[in-house]
Motif scaffolding. Structure first.
Motif, PDB file in Angstrom:
ATOM      1  N   GLU A   1       0.822  -1.211   0.000  1.00 15.60           N
ATOM      2  CA  GLU A   1       0.000   0.000   0.000  1.00 15.60           C
ATOM      3  C   GLU A   1       0.858   1.264   0.000  1.00 15.60           C
ATOM      4  O   GLU A   1       0.606   2.205  -0.756  1.00 15.60           O
ATOM      5  CB  GLU A   1      -0.927  -0.009   1.223  1.00 15.60           C
ATOM      6  CG  GLU A   1      -1.661   1.307   1.478  1.00 15.60           C
ATOM      7  CD  GLU A   1      -2.568   1.719   0.331  1.00 15.60           C
ATOM      8  OE1 GLU A   1      -2.774   2.946   0.165  1.00 15.60           O
ATOM      9  OE2 GLU A   1      -3.043   0.840  -0.414  1.00 15.60           O
TER      10      GLU A   1
ATOM     11  N   LEU B   1       2.544   1.693  -3.384  1.00 11.78           N
ATOM     12  CA  LEU B   1       1.581   2.085  -4.409  1.00 11.78           C
ATOM     13  C   LEU B   1       1.185   3.557  -4.274  1.00 11.78           C
ATOM     14  O   LEU B   1       0.973   4.240  -5.282  1.00 11.78           O
ATOM     15  CB  LEU B   1       0.330   1.208  -4.309  1.00 11.78           C
ATOM     16  CG  LEU B   1       0.478  -0.233  -4.811  1.00 11.78           C
ATOM     17  CD1 LEU B   1      -0.749  -1.047  -4.438  1.00 11.78           C
ATOM     18  CD2 LEU B   1       0.685  -0.262  -6.320  1.00 11.78           C
ATOM     19  N   LYS B   2       1.087   4.037  -3.045  1.00 16.81           N
ATOM     20  CA  LYS B   2       0.760   5.450  -2.834  1.00 16.81           C
ATOM     21  C   LYS B   2       1.873   6.341  -3.375  1.00 16.81           C
ATOM     22  O   LYS B   2       1.619   7.362  -4.027  1.00 16.81           O
ATOM     23  CB  LYS B   2       0.545   5.715  -1.338  1.00 16.81           C
ATOM     24  CG  LYS B   2       0.167   7.160  -1.019  1.00 16.81           C
ATOM     25  CD  LYS B   2      -0.044   7.354   0.463  1.00 16.81           C
ATOM     26  CE  LYS B   2      -0.408   8.810   0.766  1.00 16.81           C
ATOM     27  NZ  LYS B   2      -0.586   9.026   2.229  1.00 16.81           N
TER      28      LYS B   2
ATOM     29  N   CYS C   1      -3.298   1.319 -10.851  1.00 11.43           N
ATOM     30  CA  CYS C   1      -2.725   1.571  -9.523  1.00 11.43           C
ATOM     31  C   CYS C   1      -3.840   1.836  -8.511  1.00 11.43           C
ATOM     32  O   CYS C   1      -3.794   1.327  -7.383  1.00 11.43           O
ATOM     33  CB  CYS C   1      -1.769   2.758  -9.600  1.00 11.43           C
ATOM     34  SG  CYS C   1      -0.824   3.056  -8.087  1.00 11.43           S
TER      35      CYS C   1
ATOM     36  N   ARG D   1      -4.739  -0.527  -5.229  1.00 10.55           N
ATOM     37  CA  ARG D   1      -4.824   0.030  -3.868  1.00 10.55           C
ATOM     38  C   ARG D   1      -6.185  -0.269  -3.250  1.00 10.55           C
ATOM     39  O   ARG D   1      -6.286  -0.520  -2.043  1.00 10.55           O
ATOM     40  CB  ARG D   1      -4.583   1.534  -3.914  1.00 10.55           C
ATOM     41  CG  ARG D   1      -3.165   1.935  -4.299  1.00 10.55           C
ATOM     42  CD  ARG D   1      -3.000   3.437  -4.297  1.00 10.55           C
ATOM     43  NE  ARG D   1      -3.192   3.984  -2.957  1.00 10.55           N
ATOM     44  CZ  ARG D   1      -3.232   5.278  -2.690  1.00 10.55           C
ATOM     45  NH1 ARG D   1      -3.136   6.173  -3.672  1.00 10.55           N
ATOM     46  NH2 ARG D   1      -3.391   5.712  -1.454  1.00 10.55           N
TER      47      ARG D   1
END
Length: 505
Positions: free
Chosen positions: A146, A149-150, A179, A183
């Motif tokens: 996470e 990905l952020k 993306c 998430r």
């Protein structure tokens, strides 16, 4: 002398002339210095067109062939040129990090586009770029957590904002959608999420076999149905539309990846036809995605010790997955304690985690392998990055738009807590391939030579090697740039920076 010329010299009046038309003499006074009128040699000046009215397009050409631009148009043109410059530098930095094997996820995604990017500068290309193994974009996203990905989402948005090429912008748009979907799947699901998951298989069955054109047609039908007044299951159709947009992004990404593969095959065919054929038969990308560590978390996060009941005794400790590629690495408690203490120090400003490990060539089974179980040492290395203000960079860059960062030094921290012979410290040596000697260079213009640094210890540890930039080291004892080579309490520390070159401004 002619009377008229004499009058011009002395400033007299013109002499009297006989007026043939009237037949009588007449004084005709005129200024001898005044211009004389001649109808056969008169030059006419074209009339200037009036400036365009407000709101009309500026299409009038000036004598130089350019366009008359308003102040707003000039500002827009300046911003567009600035965006192109920033985007070009971002792509160049990504290429450098991929070549030096210290790439972040965004670097691999940007490197993929270089094979089909029509806006790229051909002077930035390297012949060996086609040899670099790159992961598939979708596989790369599936391997991130996470936090990663952020961070990647923010990087993708930067490229998407700056990009003006239509195909490249579609590539980044598709990656943004995938993306966000990834998430969303990593978030904990509530009752509504579990209800949606129950029909996910039906949605996949409907959408997966459709082409990109069929998905676009179905998207129009679903939107029309949602806008109508028919009694429908709104949640189902909204979820179907949301999933359709994800599949549409996958279709666009697949189309771009096919173009990338075709371009790589064409480049490879000129170098090695057999490898080009093998690349053409594959999907064009690496089968495994690299493991990454979030640089933002490494600066502040301290790894917490998991509960012994939950952690597997044979599994590597949390946060060490990218160092656990081999099954014979050292995960003893002593090593874990040294590693955790080094991680807690974080990564300083201008530093990045360095894990460009190389296979040790020509290594045979050590003689002590029957007595001790060979293992690879653990490590936590850093690479120091900075700007080099040479004449070229001083001319083309400034502190607001800095040049690409270059490697300025390394900090190696390798852990040998269980060394059998503790009186003999581990050593290192530099290996230069292709018969190159110290001071010689075989690298093309604009790039630097690299070499291997090999760390050698006794049982039970195997040798380990890393690829680094081959430049002259600074052996001074300066506090900020000092050289350090020590072995204490089971840690081999080798810290060095390259000699700094000072340029005149």
């Amino acid at each position: 002398m002619d009377p008229g010329r004499q009058a011009m010299i002395n400033g007299w009046k013109s002499p009297r002339k006989n007026d043939r038309a009237g037949g009588r003499d007449r004084d005709r006074e005129r200024d001898v210095m005044a211009p004389r009128f001649d109808a056969s040699t008169r030059i006419s000046k074209s009339s200037r067109q009036p400036p365009p009215k407000a709101g009309a397009s500026s299409t009038n050409s000036n004598p130089g062939g350019g366009k008359y631009l308003t102040q707003d148009e000039q500002s827009e043109l300046f911003v567009a040129d600035e965006d192109k410059f920033v985007l070009k530098q971002a792509k160049k930095k990504a290429d450098i990090r991929v070549r030096e094997r210290r790439a972040k996820p965004i670097d691999y995604l940007a490197f993929n586009l270089r094979f089909i990017d029509s806006d790229r500068d051909v002077f930035d290309d390297h012949d060996d770029d086609v040899e670099i193994s790159i992961p598939a974009p979708e596989a790369l996203l599936n391997g991130l957590n996470e936090a990663q990905l952020k961070e990647l989402d923010e990087d993708i948005r930067s490229y998407h904002t700056l990009e003006s090429n239509h195909r490249n912008k579609g590539y980044w748009t598709a990656l943004l959608a995938l993306c966000a979907d990834r998430r969303e799947k990593l978030k904990p699901q509530g009752p509504e999420g579990r209800a949606v998951t129950s029909v996910a298989s039906d949605v996949d069955r409907i959408l997966s076999p459709k082409t990109l054109e069929q998905l676009e047609a179905l998207e129009k039908q679903i939107k029309a149905k949602l806008q109508s007044n028919e009694p429908i299951d709104t949640d189902y159709w909204e979820q179907l539309l949301k999933s359709l947009l994800v599949y549409k992004a996958k279709g666009k990404l697949k189309s771009v990846c096919q173009d990338i593969k075709a371009a790589r095959v064409e480049m490879m065919r000129a170098r090695d036809p057999e490898r080009a054929k093998a690349l053409e038969e594959s999907d064009g990308f690496s089968s495994t995605a690299p493991a990454f560590a979030s640089s933002r978390l490494a600066k502040s996060a301290r790894p917490s010790a998991p509960s012994p009941s939950v952690q597997d005794s044979n599994a590597p400790p949390p946060g060490t997955a990218r160092f656990a590629s081999a099954g014979n690495e050292d995960f003893s408690q002593a090593t874990k304690a040294l590693y955790d203490r080094e991680v807690a120090r974080g990564v300083g400003e201008g530093e990045e985690i360095f894990a460009a490990e190389e296979e040790v060539e020509g290594s045979t089974k050590p003689q002590w392998a029957d007595k001790y179980r060979p293992r690879k040492p653990r490590y936590f290395n850093r690479v120091q990055m900075g700007y080099e203000w040479n004449k070229y960079n001083q001319t083309h860059y400034d502190h607001d738009n800095p040049p690409p960062k270059v490697v300025q030094g390394y900090k190696f921290n390798i852990f040998y807590p269980d060394l059998i012979n503790k009186e003999k410290a581990p050593t290192f040596k530099i290996i230069r391939e292709h018969g190159r000697r110290k001071g010689e260079s075989l690298a093309p213009a604009g790039s630097e030579d690299t070499c291997l640094i090999r760390f050698i210890a006794g049982p039970p540890y195997e040798d380990i090697a890393f690829r680094i930039v081959d430049r002259e080291w600074d052996y001074s004892a300066k506090k900020d740039r000092g050289f350090k080579s020590s072995f204490d309490k089971g840690i081999l520390q080798l810290h060095f920076q390259f000699k700094k070159i000072y340029y005149r401004k």
